[in-house]
Design a protein around this motif. Sequence first.
Motif, mmCIF file in Angstrom:
data_model
loop_
_atom_site.group_PDB
_atom_site.id
_atom_site.type_symbol
_atom_site.label_atom_id
_atom_site.label_comp_id
_atom_site.label_asym_id
_atom_site.label_seq_id
_atom_site.Cartn_x
_atom_site.Cartn_y
_atom_site.Cartn_z
ATOM 1 N N ASP A 258 36.085 36.708 45.037
ATOM 2 C CA ASP A 258 37.277 35.980 45.479
ATOM 3 C C ASP A 258 36.928 34.491 45.503
ATOM 4 O O ASP A 258 36.164 34.035 46.360
ATOM 5 C CB ASP A 258 37.701 36.464 46.870
ATOM 6 C CG ASP A 258 39.057 35.911 47.286
ATOM 7 O OD1 ASP A 258 39.389 34.783 46.880
ATOM 8 O OD2 ASP A 258 39.788 36.587 48.032
ATOM 9 N N ARG A 260 38.590 31.978 46.360
ATOM 10 C CA ARG A 260 39.106 31.193 47.474
ATOM 11 C C ARG A 260 38.285 31.397 48.742
ATOM 12 O O ARG A 260 37.937 30.450 49.432
ATOM 13 C CB ARG A 260 40.570 31.557 47.717
ATOM 14 C CG ARG A 260 41.466 31.185 46.530
ATOM 15 C CD ARG A 260 42.891 31.657 46.725
ATOM 16 N NE ARG A 260 43.749 31.260 45.601
ATOM 17 C CZ ARG A 260 45.007 31.611 45.456
ATOM 18 N NH1 ARG A 260 45.584 32.392 46.367
ATOM 19 N NH2 ARG A 260 45.716 31.206 44.419
ATOM 20 N N ARG A 310 39.192 28.416 30.724
ATOM 21 C CA ARG A 310 39.803 29.754 30.731
ATOM 22 C C ARG A 310 39.177 30.644 29.656
ATOM 23 O O ARG A 310 39.862 31.358 28.929
ATOM 24 C CB ARG A 310 41.319 29.671 30.531
ATOM 25 C CG ARG A 310 42.011 28.877 31.637
ATOM 26 C CD ARG A 310 43.489 29.141 31.692
ATOM 27 N NE ARG A 310 44.107 28.487 32.846
ATOM 28 C CZ ARG A 310 45.267 28.832 33.371
ATOM 29 N NH1 ARG A 310 45.944 29.835 32.853
ATOM 30 N NH2 ARG A 310 45.771 28.188 34.404
ATOM 31 N N ASP A 336 40.655 35.415 36.802
ATOM 32 C CA ASP A 336 42.058 35.795 37.005
ATOM 33 C C ASP A 336 42.760 34.631 37.698
ATOM 34 O O ASP A 336 42.325 34.179 38.748
ATOM 35 C CB ASP A 336 42.129 37.069 37.858
ATOM 36 C CG ASP A 336 43.562 37.492 38.116
ATOM 37 O OD1 ASP A 336 44.417 37.223 37.254
ATOM 38 O OD2 ASP A 336 43.840 38.083 39.182
ATOM 39 N N PHE A 337 43.860 34.163 37.083
ATOM 40 C CA PHE A 337 44.575 32.997 37.592
ATOM 41 C C PHE A 337 45.884 33.427 38.250
ATOM 42 O O PHE A 337 46.547 34.374 37.811
ATOM 43 C CB PHE A 337 44.880 32.007 36.467
ATOM 44 C CG PHE A 337 43.652 31.348 35.909
ATOM 45 C CD1 PHE A 337 43.203 30.151 36.419
ATOM 46 C CD2 PHE A 337 42.935 31.945 34.876
ATOM 47 C CE1 PHE A 337 42.068 29.532 35.907
ATOM 48 C CE2 PHE A 337 41.804 31.347 34.354
ATOM 49 C CZ PHE A 337 41.370 30.140 34.878
ATOM 50 N N ALA A 338 46.266 32.706 39.321
ATOM 51 C CA ALA A 338 47.529 32.956 40.001
ATOM 52 C C ALA A 338 48.682 32.363 39.190
ATOM 53 O O ALA A 338 48.480 31.685 38.182
ATOM 54 C CB ALA A 338 47.495 32.358 41.410
ATOM 55 N N ALA A 339 49.920 32.622 39.667
ATOM 56 C CA ALA A 339 51.102 32.127 38.964
ATOM 57 C C ALA A 339 51.137 30.607 38.929
ATOM 58 O O ALA A 339 51.672 30.002 37.991
ATOM 59 C CB ALA A 339 52.369 32.672 39.625
ATOM 60 N N ASP A 340 50.555 29.947 39.943
ATOM 61 C CA ASP A 340 50.558 28.485 39.985
ATOM 62 C C ASP A 340 49.410 27.871 39.183
ATOM 63 O O ASP A 340 49.217 26.659 39.199
ATOM 64 C CB ASP A 340 50.479 27.994 41.432
ATOM 65 C CG ASP A 340 49.245 28.529 42.166
ATOM 66 O OD1 ASP A 340 48.446 29.254 41.540
ATOM 67 O OD2 ASP A 340 49.092 28.239 43.372
ATOM 68 N N GLU A 342 46.185 28.352 39.646
ATOM 69 C CA GLU A 342 44.937 28.254 40.385
ATOM 70 C C GLU A 342 44.089 29.514 40.170
ATOM 71 O O GLU A 342 44.622 30.621 40.161
ATOM 72 C CB GLU A 342 45.212 28.071 41.877
ATOM 73 C CG GLU A 342 45.791 26.713 42.237
ATOM 74 C CD GLU A 342 44.817 25.584 41.944
ATOM 75 O OE1 GLU A 342 43.613 25.764 42.203
ATOM 76 O OE2 GLU A 342 45.257 24.546 41.435
ATOM 77 N N PRO A 343 42.784 29.364 39.994
ATOM 78 C CA PRO A 343 41.926 30.548 39.828
ATOM 79 C C PRO A 343 41.841 31.353 41.129
ATOM 80 O O PRO A 343 41.643 30.774 42.199
ATOM 81 C CB PRO A 343 40.563 29.952 39.451
ATOM 82 C CG PRO A 343 40.597 28.556 39.986
ATOM 83 C CD PRO A 343 42.025 28.110 39.909
ATOM 84 N N ARG A 344 42.023 32.678 41.017
ATOM 85 C CA ARG A 344 41.986 33.534 42.210
ATOM 86 C C ARG A 344 40.698 34.344 42.280
ATOM 87 O O ARG A 344 40.013 34.334 43.294
ATOM 88 C CB ARG A 344 43.177 34.498 42.198
ATOM 89 C CG ARG A 344 44.526 33.843 42.345
ATOM 90 C CD ARG A 344 45.583 34.904 42.570
ATOM 91 N NE ARG A 344 45.541 35.929 41.526
ATOM 92 C CZ ARG A 344 46.304 37.033 41.524
ATOM 93 N NH1 ARG A 344 47.121 37.255 42.536
ATOM 94 N NH2 ARG A 344 46.236 37.897 40.537
ATOM 95 N N HIS A 345 40.399 35.057 41.208
ATOM 96 C CA HIS A 345 39.246 35.947 41.220
ATOM 97 C C HIS A 345 38.455 35.780 39.924
ATOM 98 O O HIS A 345 38.990 35.347 38.906
ATOM 99 C CB HIS A 345 39.664 37.425 41.342
ATOM 100 C CG HIS A 345 40.509 37.724 42.530
ATOM 101 N ND1 HIS A 345 41.886 37.746 42.483
ATOM 102 C CD2 HIS A 345 40.170 37.996 43.814
ATOM 103 C CE1 HIS A 345 42.361 38.033 43.672
ATOM 104 N NE2 HIS A 345 41.335 38.175 44.503
#
Length: 609
Positions: A258, A260, A310, A336-340, A342-345
């Motif tokens: 994670d 974040r 990426r 894995d990137f979020a909809a905005d 930003e990298p999430r995982h």
Amino acid sequence: VAAACLTLAATHLLVWIRRRRDVSHLFLALSAVGAAVVAGCELAIMKAQTPDQQAMAIDIVLTFLFVVTGTLIVFLRVYLNAGRAWLMWAAIAGRLVPTVLNFVIEPSLHYTFDGPIYQINFLGETISGLNGRQNIWSLFGPLSVLLMIAFVTDVMVTVWRRGEARRALVICGGMLLFMIIATAHSMLVFRGVLEMPFLVSVSYLAIVMAMTYEVSSDMIRSAQLCEDLNRSQGELLESERRMDLASRAVGLGMWLWDLRSGEVWMSPVARSLFGVPQETPMHIDGVNTKIHPDDRQIVREAIKTAVRDREEYHCDFRIQPSDTEMRWLAGRGRVDFAADGEPRHMLGVSIDITARRQAEAEAARRREELTHLSRVTMLGELAGSLAHELNQPLAAILNNAEAARRFLSQEDTNLDEVRAILDDIVSDDKRAGEVIRGLRLLLRKGELDKQPTQINSVIGEVLKLMRGDLLNRGVTVVTSLDDGLPMVLVDHVQMQQVLLNLITNACDAMCDPRARGRQLTITTRCVENEEVVVSVVDQGCGIDPEMLVQVFESFYTTKDKGMGLGLAVCRTIVTAHGGKLWAQNNEGRGASFSVALPVNGKTGHNGNQ
């Protein structure tokens, strides 16, 4: 009708008891109980012997109709999650007002009894009819119905727009139909237009059954989903078991980081690779402490590149699970990137490549031994030429030393002559030293030591080393060297070995009785500022076209006393430098061997021809 309503009420009440969070079943059960009471009161009106009995039954009907309609309104709001809240409360209040007024206004809000009960025939039965007239206050009833219709219509439109047309028609459409039929029927009976009993409960039964059908369908779908989920979970567990067996078999550890929070999940195999207890919570800082200090920056840069560009993450690094153990791991993964954006995982795998690294190190060691053996063998073939190169300066040193001794024995010593003799001795000694230094460099063993090098200087050194051998063989050397060549990143000694092999093979080819000339041509050129190409061209008899590739195989040779290692070692050396080595026949006669090396700092070829 009452029995059917109570059965439905009991069913939905049991469902609500098992699933307390789904209150829609509770409101549907309360509505069905209210309808059962209404059905009983309707039967009481049919069997009443006096107007007072009928009036009491009507009061109860009106009261429980509020229960029925109020709970249905709340059911729609909760179950379908639609409808304006203020409109819902307005509809409930609109139904509550006539219910309260019915107990305030005497004798009844809706109806005034004018005489005794009279009997009517209905479906072959004799029942009691109503003898009286409708009150002006009864208009409150239709007004409340209009508010309910407005709310139900609002719910229906919302559900329809949401894409649930069937549900909107079955539930909302059915409820609208129930309210219209029940209201119209009641008004016609009160006005005496229809000589028949109240049958509000019958129309309600139809709509509550439709609602029950819809809710039951949801329950059935939920049960099917549960069954599918249980089956999927079983298949997932079996798949996880197989994957765990496979990952253990190949030493494959899976992980999820994670980005974040910094928390890291690791499979049992991954924890075993990193030397982490199975139940210990993992954080990225703890993982970094397991990585070898010299490799931590490499891993950070690989992760930063994967996030920024990426791209897939890939990096080989060392870890230290304990103070006495070190392993090589290959990390592969993706971000894995979020909809905005930003990298999430970051999720990936780690593979134990310690055995592969050890095998590569052993192969490199053996390759170095083979390269050294090839150099020794090649120097053995050049022994005569090298002896000649050393014999000349040594003989000159001896002659000059004897001459100097004679000069010094004379009474009138010419010191200038002695100084000149000593200068010649020093020059010849340096010349012999260069030959010996070149031999020592070629005979040394060691790892690849790449340095920016001017390839033309390497060619000059090799030709100087082979000068005697070329003279003995009667070979004339013609060079066409590009003076503007860029630097190449090579191991000086190993590149000397490659050129020595190629020049020696060219000389051997021109010693063949079938050869018609003994001119050797060496050229250099730069191709698109990407690579430097060195070509050794002979005038021998050429190579069988079917053998152009086979000549680079180990232990393949056309010489009577050859080992078949020279060109194979040359190909290995050139490939290790990111270049390529190939052979081709000339248009006239002879063959050409070419070496392409990447320009310093640029990516070269991987492979060979």
